[in-house]
Write a protein that holds these residues in place. Sequence first.
Motif, short mmCIF file in Angstrom:
data_model
loop_
_atom_site.label_atom_id
_atom_site.label_comp_id
_atom_site.label_asym_id
_atom_site.label_seq_id
_atom_site.Cartn_x
_atom_site.Cartn_y
_atom_site.Cartn_z
N ARG A 97 19.44 9.19 80.42
CA ARG A 97 20.55 8.67 81.22
C ARG A 97 20.73 7.20 80.86
N GLY A 98 21.99 6.78 80.73
CA GLY A 98 22.23 5.38 80.42
C GLY A 98 22.19 5.10 78.93
N ASP A 99 21.65 3.95 78.58
CA ASP A 99 21.62 3.54 77.18
C ASP A 99 20.55 4.28 76.40
N ARG B 159 18.46 2.53 68.03
CA ARG B 159 18.50 3.08 66.66
C ARG B 159 19.49 4.23 66.57
N PHE B 160 19.57 5.06 67.59
CA PHE B 160 20.51 6.19 67.57
C PHE B 160 21.95 5.71 67.70
N GLU C 91 28.63 9.83 73.78
CA GLU C 91 28.51 10.45 75.11
C GLU C 91 27.34 11.44 75.15
N ALA C 92 27.16 12.19 74.06
CA ALA C 92 26.04 13.14 74.01
C ALA C 92 24.71 12.40 74.03
N LEU C 93 24.61 11.31 73.26
CA LEU C 93 23.38 10.52 73.26
C LEU C 93 23.07 9.96 74.64
N ARG C 94 24.09 9.49 75.32
CA ARG C 94 23.88 8.88 76.63
C ARG C 94 23.55 9.91 77.72
N GLY D 110 22.00 12.94 76.99
CA GLY D 110 20.87 13.77 76.60
C GLY D 110 21.26 15.14 76.08
N ARG D 111 22.54 15.35 75.81
CA ARG D 111 23.01 16.62 75.27
C ARG D 111 22.85 16.64 73.75
N PRO D 112 22.87 17.83 73.15
CA PRO D 112 22.82 17.91 71.68
C PRO D 112 24.07 17.26 71.08
N LEU D 113 23.93 16.73 69.90
CA LEU D 113 25.07 16.11 69.23
C LEU D 113 26.08 17.18 68.82
#
Length: 110
Positions: free
Chosen positions: A5-7, A11-12, A76-79, A81-84
């Motif tokens: 959640r959040g930032d 690196r990603f 949005e996926a990175l933030r 926690g969803r798969p890219l």
Amino acid sequence: MAAVRGDPDARFSLANERTFLAWARTSLAMIATGLVVGKLLHVGAEAVALALAGTLVVAGGTVGVWPYVAYRRADEALRSGRPLPRTPLPLLVALTLALAAVGGLALLLG
């Protein structure tokens, strides 16, 4: 793996940004090549040269806009926690380059 959640790890986020910038360079190269073909190659088959140039410029413009959408979706996926998400951009570029190769061959042989 727990949802982020959040930032996300910087690196990603930076890798996502570098990917966007690589697509932007690809877009510029496709547009520039299309302009060169359209303005400088008038050997015999002018219609083929213009079709090839138009294809490259339009595809380059598409590749210039579409990666921003992919960048935002990946961010949005990175933030969250969803798969890219997957993107069809590599297929678009590959098909455009194959078409450009066929057009270039037609110019050389024409």
